[in-house]
Design a protein around this motif. Structure first.
Motif, PDB file in Angstrom:
ATOM      1  N   LEU A 154      32.296  25.598  53.086  1.00  0.00           N
ATOM      2  CA  LEU A 154      32.907  25.209  51.823  1.00  0.00           C
ATOM      3  C   LEU A 154      33.790  26.321  51.265  1.00  0.00           C
ATOM      4  CD1 LEU A 154      32.622  22.712  50.036  1.00  0.00           C
ATOM      5  CD2 LEU A 154      30.845  23.917  48.778  1.00  0.00           C
ATOM      6  N   LEU A 155      33.205  27.506  51.083  1.00  0.00           N
ATOM      7  CA  LEU A 155      33.968  28.622  50.534  1.00  0.00           C
ATOM      8  C   LEU A 155      34.794  29.311  51.607  1.00  0.00           C
ATOM      9  CD1 LEU A 155      31.425  30.191  48.069  1.00  0.00           C
ATOM     10  CD2 LEU A 155      33.456  28.886  47.530  1.00  0.00           C
TER      11      LEU A 155
ATOM     12  N   LEU B 126      26.023  25.511  38.974  1.00  0.00           N
ATOM     13  CA  LEU B 126      25.820  26.712  38.176  1.00  0.00           C
ATOM     14  C   LEU B 126      26.319  27.954  38.919  1.00  0.00           C
ATOM     15  CD1 LEU B 126      24.394  27.041  35.390  1.00  0.00           C
ATOM     16  CD2 LEU B 126      22.439  27.948  36.669  1.00  0.00           C
ATOM     17  N   MET B 127      26.096  27.968  40.217  1.00  0.00           N
ATOM     18  CA  MET B 127      26.472  29.121  41.038  1.00  0.00           C
ATOM     19  C   MET B 127      27.959  29.110  41.417  1.00  0.00           C
ATOM     20  SD  MET B 127      23.913  30.919  41.225  1.00  0.00           S
ATOM     21  CE  MET B 127      22.146  30.869  41.018  1.00  0.00           C
ATOM     22  N   LEU B 128      28.530  27.905  41.363  1.00  0.00           N
ATOM     23  CA  LEU B 128      29.891  27.745  41.862  1.00  0.00           C
ATOM     24  C   LEU B 128      30.931  28.656  41.189  1.00  0.00           C
ATOM     25  CD1 LEU B 128      30.838  26.085  44.191  1.00  0.00           C
ATOM     26  CD2 LEU B 128      31.565  24.311  42.600  1.00  0.00           C
ATOM     27  N   PRO B 129      30.948  28.753  39.833  1.00  0.00           N
ATOM     28  CA  PRO B 129      32.010  29.567  39.218  1.00  0.00           C
ATOM     29  C   PRO B 129      32.049  30.998  39.748  1.00  0.00           C
ATOM     30  CG  PRO B 129      30.907  28.286  37.551  1.00  0.00           C
ATOM     31  CD  PRO B 129      30.128  28.080  38.809  1.00  0.00           C
ATOM     32  N   LEU B 130      30.893  31.666  39.795  1.00  0.00           N
ATOM     33  CA  LEU B 130      30.893  33.059  40.230  1.00  0.00           C
ATOM     34  C   LEU B 130      31.274  33.162  41.710  1.00  0.00           C
ATOM     35  CD1 LEU B 130      30.452  36.030  39.663  1.00  0.00           C
ATOM     36  CD2 LEU B 130      28.031  35.739  40.213  1.00  0.00           C
ATOM     37  N   SER B 131      30.720  32.278  42.531  1.00  0.00           N
ATOM     38  CA  SER B 131      31.014  32.397  43.964  1.00  0.00           C
ATOM     39  C   SER B 131      32.483  32.079  44.234  1.00  0.00           C
ATOM     40  CB  SER B 131      30.108  31.488  44.780  1.00  0.00           C
ATOM     41  OG  SER B 131      30.247  30.168  44.352  1.00  0.00           O
ATOM     42  N   LEU B 132      33.006  31.134  43.475  1.00  0.00           N
ATOM     43  CA  LEU B 132      34.425  30.793  43.648  1.00  0.00           C
ATOM     44  C   LEU B 132      35.312  31.949  43.172  1.00  0.00           C
ATOM     45  CD1 LEU B 132      35.898  28.389  44.744  1.00  0.00           C
ATOM     46  CD2 LEU B 132      36.124  27.502  42.428  1.00  0.00           C
ATOM     47  N   LEU B 133      34.885  32.588  42.087  1.00  0.00           N
ATOM     48  CA  LEU B 133      35.659  33.711  41.563  1.00  0.00           C
ATOM     49  C   LEU B 133      35.716  34.849  42.580  1.00  0.00           C
ATOM     50  CD1 LEU B 133      37.086  34.512  38.884  1.00  0.00           C
ATOM     51  CD2 LEU B 133      35.048  35.828  38.340  1.00  0.00           C
ATOM     52  N   ILE B 134      34.567  35.141  43.189  1.00  0.00           N
ATOM     53  CA  ILE B 134      34.536  36.189  44.219  1.00  0.00           C
ATOM     54  C   ILE B 134      35.477  35.814  45.363  1.00  0.00           C
ATOM     55  CG2 ILE B 134      33.083  37.281  45.976  1.00  0.00           C
ATOM     56  CD1 ILE B 134      30.741  37.028  44.001  1.00  0.00           C
ATOM     57  N   THR B 135      35.388  34.545  45.782  1.00  0.00           N
ATOM     58  CA  THR B 135      36.229  34.089  46.891  1.00  0.00           C
ATOM     59  C   THR B 135      37.705  34.211  46.545  1.00  0.00           C
ATOM     60  OG1 THR B 135      34.515  32.483  47.375  1.00  0.00           O
ATOM     61  CG2 THR B 135      36.626  32.157  48.465  1.00  0.00           C
ATOM     62  N   LEU B 136      38.081  33.771  45.344  1.00  0.00           N
ATOM     63  CA  LEU B 136      39.495  33.783  44.981  1.00  0.00           C
ATOM     64  C   LEU B 136      40.035  35.198  44.819  1.00  0.00           C
ATOM     65  CD1 LEU B 136      39.818  30.735  42.573  1.00  0.00           C
ATOM     66  CD2 LEU B 136      40.574  30.946  44.939  1.00  0.00           C
TER      67      LEU B 136
END
Lengths: 272, 406
Positions: free
Chosen positions: A84-85, A154-164
């Motif tokens: 996904l990420l 809940l976890m998505l915003p932070l993990s997406l931010l790290i990825t981006l």
């Protein structure tokens, strides 16, 4: 409005200018998305087919032949949570890395903050992510794991931010290098392939039995980002070291990438 | 009031690297590592040197000069595309630059989509584009094909659409590079009209062109660049005159070779010869000269129409002449190998001065073989051989006969 044009000077981020040009970011993103699926038979369905197919391939060829510890969740879900990420990172990096060269004809003819190009090329990769997250939730339903969706969200915003952050940092770094040395056109796909095996997508972080390899894995920001999502699906506590290290290293990537890009962007029109 | 653009001491340096040997094999490469010799040498080249001038708000300034004089580099620095090596520019207005029409056009997107994309790249806001959308479409004349991908447009339609978007830009300062050198005559006229309107509305225009007529019509002032330096700044008709004078001095020294777009022939830049066939730089008033075309055909052609147009420095067309219109000109059945043609123009009493001669070579469907409109030019320099009394003004140097009848 008064401004000066001077020889290339000191580095400045100039976020206010970027904000002023926000509509152009939108238009470039919109163009990339439109063009991507023009004259394709399946159109946007490709965004659904690709991750599903990869999931099947990894399940059939890896999970069946090797014993891979996927914890308390089925292996297809395990691998999809990684993909996904990873796909955001891989597509974003390859789009961004080639973006400056691909848009050379525009860069040579008109001014706008150059950072717009890698940013919008990464944003256009996000559309595939939005589609695949829906597919992902469908897979969760299929395996009866729908109760984990709230904690995933809940976890998505932070993990997406790290990825981006990682994607933009590494992507703009490669984009700037690619303008000067076209070798990077060939390096990028290879790099992505190598990185894929250096990221715990098809195997868990705990697999490598050497301590230093596990530490190296943690330095990869994508490890922490993927771990966040997986811990939500697996309903296990978050590996805080991994997340902390991922946050720091993704931020480092962002700073290094953007400052290199900003320092070299003045000469893009002369080199492109 | 302070000038809207102040350019002070702008220079731009390029480093050119030369490979000492055109081809290197790996063995050479390896031996170089051991001998420590470098395969390349770098040379500095100043594309612009110490350019200083300022532009008042509402002024239209033409920038002219030969190819390689630094015009485009200056425009690129003004549009922030490339930084200067030294010097600075203070700008007191929003600049929009049109170094090309249709920047960012994407062949897969429709006309409608490209209007928005191109408009946004040129610096228009989305609601601004929406507000002017109907006018843009109307100006372009492609409303029937708005939802067709651009790749199915003819090149003329693409151009019209591109110019239409650009025409509705409303910056305080507009920088234009040679965009009018394209398109059919009617469309060019439309574009010139629009440009004139823009300059009359009080906006500042910086305009690079090889079309001397456009420069002297549109611009009050002009800057002549020569080898990266300012050779002259004055009112546009004086500068145009100087430029044309320079061009005459230059011709003969460098003979340009022009290739047909489909490579079917090459042509030397036409030049003036006297009755003995000797090349001459200028055409003295009242004498009998010819314009010579040296062709070398690389494949056999069965039809050729050579045409010329003589324009004065205001851009007015004085006359045109086509080889097919001359009945006595034997239409050859085949054109091949080296062939030379002379155009004996029987130029009437044209007043002394400089004239631009445009030429074209067309096939039977009037498609041009060469795109000679902007890059190459021939100057007709009619030198003053004898002075006549004041008052001989105008296109023709015609005295007429006077007689006392009563």
């Amino acid at each position: 409005m008064e401004y000066e044009i001077k020889p290339a000077g000191r580095f400045s981020l100039n976020l206010s200018e970027l904000w002023e040009y926000r509509e152009l970011i939108f238009f470039f993103t919109w163009r990339d998305i439109k063009v991507k699926y023009k004259q394709t038979f399946f159109g946007a369905a490709w965004a659904v087919i690709q991750p599903l197919l990869l999931m099947v391939v990894f399940t059939v060829f890896f999970a069946r032949n090797f014993t891979i510890e996927s914890g308390n969740i089925p292996y297809p879900v395990f691998v999809f949570s990684g993909l996904l990420l990873w796909n955001v990172f891989a597509n974003g990096l390859s789009n961004a890395g080639n973006s400056m060269v691909a848009n050379a004809n525009i860069i040579k003819k008109i001014y706008f903050p150059r950072l717009i190009i890698p940013i919008s090329s990464i944003l256009s990769a996000m559309v595939d992510f939005l589609i695949s997250i829906i597919v992902y939730f469908c897979v969760l339903f299929f395996y009866g794991l729908q109760s984990t969706i709230p904690s995933i969200l809940l976890m998505l915003p932070l993990s997406l931010l790290i990825t981006l952050c990682t994607t933009l940092g590494a992507g703009s770094f490669l984009a700037a290098l690619n303008v000067k040395y076209r070798d990077f056109r060939y390096v990028i796909p290879f790099l992505i392939q190598v990185l894929m095996f250096m990221t715990p997508i098809i195997y868990p972080v705990s697999t490598p039995d050497m301590e230093w390899v596990r530490t190296l894995l943690l330095l990869n920001p994508m490890t922490g980002a993927i771990d966040l999502i997986r811990s939500a699906v697996m309903q296990v506590p978050v590996n805080q070291t991994a997340v902390a290290m991922a946050s720091v290293s993704s931020l480092l990537w962002l700073i290094i990438g953007i400052s290199y890009f900003r320092r070299t962007e003045y000469y893009f029109a002369d080199l492109a | 009031m302070k000038p809207i653009i102040e350019i002070s001491g702008i220079s731009k340096r390029f480093r050119i690297s030369h490979e000492l040997q055109p081809y290197l094999n790996i063995r050479d490469r390896v031996s170089q590592i051991f001998s420590g010799k470098k395969a390349t040498s770098t040379e500095e080249f100043w594309a612009l040197k110490d350019i200083t001038f300022s532009v008042e708000a509402g002024e239209s300034i033409g920038i002219i000069g030969k190819n390689g004089a630094g015009k485009s580099t200056l425009l690129k620095i003004l549009s922030k595309i490339t930084p200067p090596s030294s010097g600075k520019i203070i700008s007191r207005g929003r600049i929009a630059s049109l170094l090309e029409v249709g920047t960012g056009f994407h062949p897969e997107l429709t006309g409608r989509e490209n209007i928005f994309l191109n408009g946004s790249i040129l610096g228009m806001r989305k609601n601004e584009i929406q507000g002017k959308f109907d006018e843009i479409v109307d100006f372009s004349g492609v409303e029937k094909f708005l939802d067709t991908p651009l790749k199915h447009y003819s090149s003329g339609m693409q151009l019209r659409l591109a110019f239409a978007v650009a025409a509705f830009l409303e910056p305080e300062i507009l920088i234009i590079d040679e965009v009018l050198a394209v398109g059919d005559a009617e469309f060019q006229k439309k574009c010139m009209g629009k440009m004139d309107e823009v300059s009359k509305s009080g906006r500042t225009i910086l305009f690079v062109s090889h079309n001397m007529g456009a420069v002297s019509n549109l611009c009050s002032k002009a800057v002549l660049l020569r080898d990266g330096k300012i050779a002259m700044i004055d009112n546009s008709s004086k500068v145009v005159e100087q430029y044309l004078h320079d061009s005459v001095q230059m011709s003969g020294k460098r003979r340009k070779t022009i290739s047909a777009l489909d490579k079917s022939f090459t042509l030397q830049l036409p030049y003036w010869v006297n009755n003995a066939g000797e090349e001459i730089p200028s055409y003295s008033f009242g004498s009998d000269y010819k314009l010579r075309f040296d062709f070398e055909f690389h494949r056999e052609l069965t039809f050729l129409n050579i045409g010329i147009a003589v324009m004065n420095k205001d851009g007015s067309r004085i006359f045109t002449s086509h080889s097919v219109d001359d009945k006595s000109f034997q239409s050859f059945s085949t054109y091949n190998g080296k062939m030379t043609f002379d155009a004996h123009l029987n130029i009437p009493d044209l007043a002394p001065g400089y004239y631009q001669v445009l030429f074209g070579v067309a096939d039977e469907h009037t498609h041009d073989y060469v795109n000679a409109s902007s890059e190459v030019e021939v100057i007709l320099d009619i030198a003053e051989t004898h002075k006549i009394k004041d008052g001989a003004n105008g296109i023709l140097w015609h005295t007429g006969q006077w007689k006392k009848v009563g």
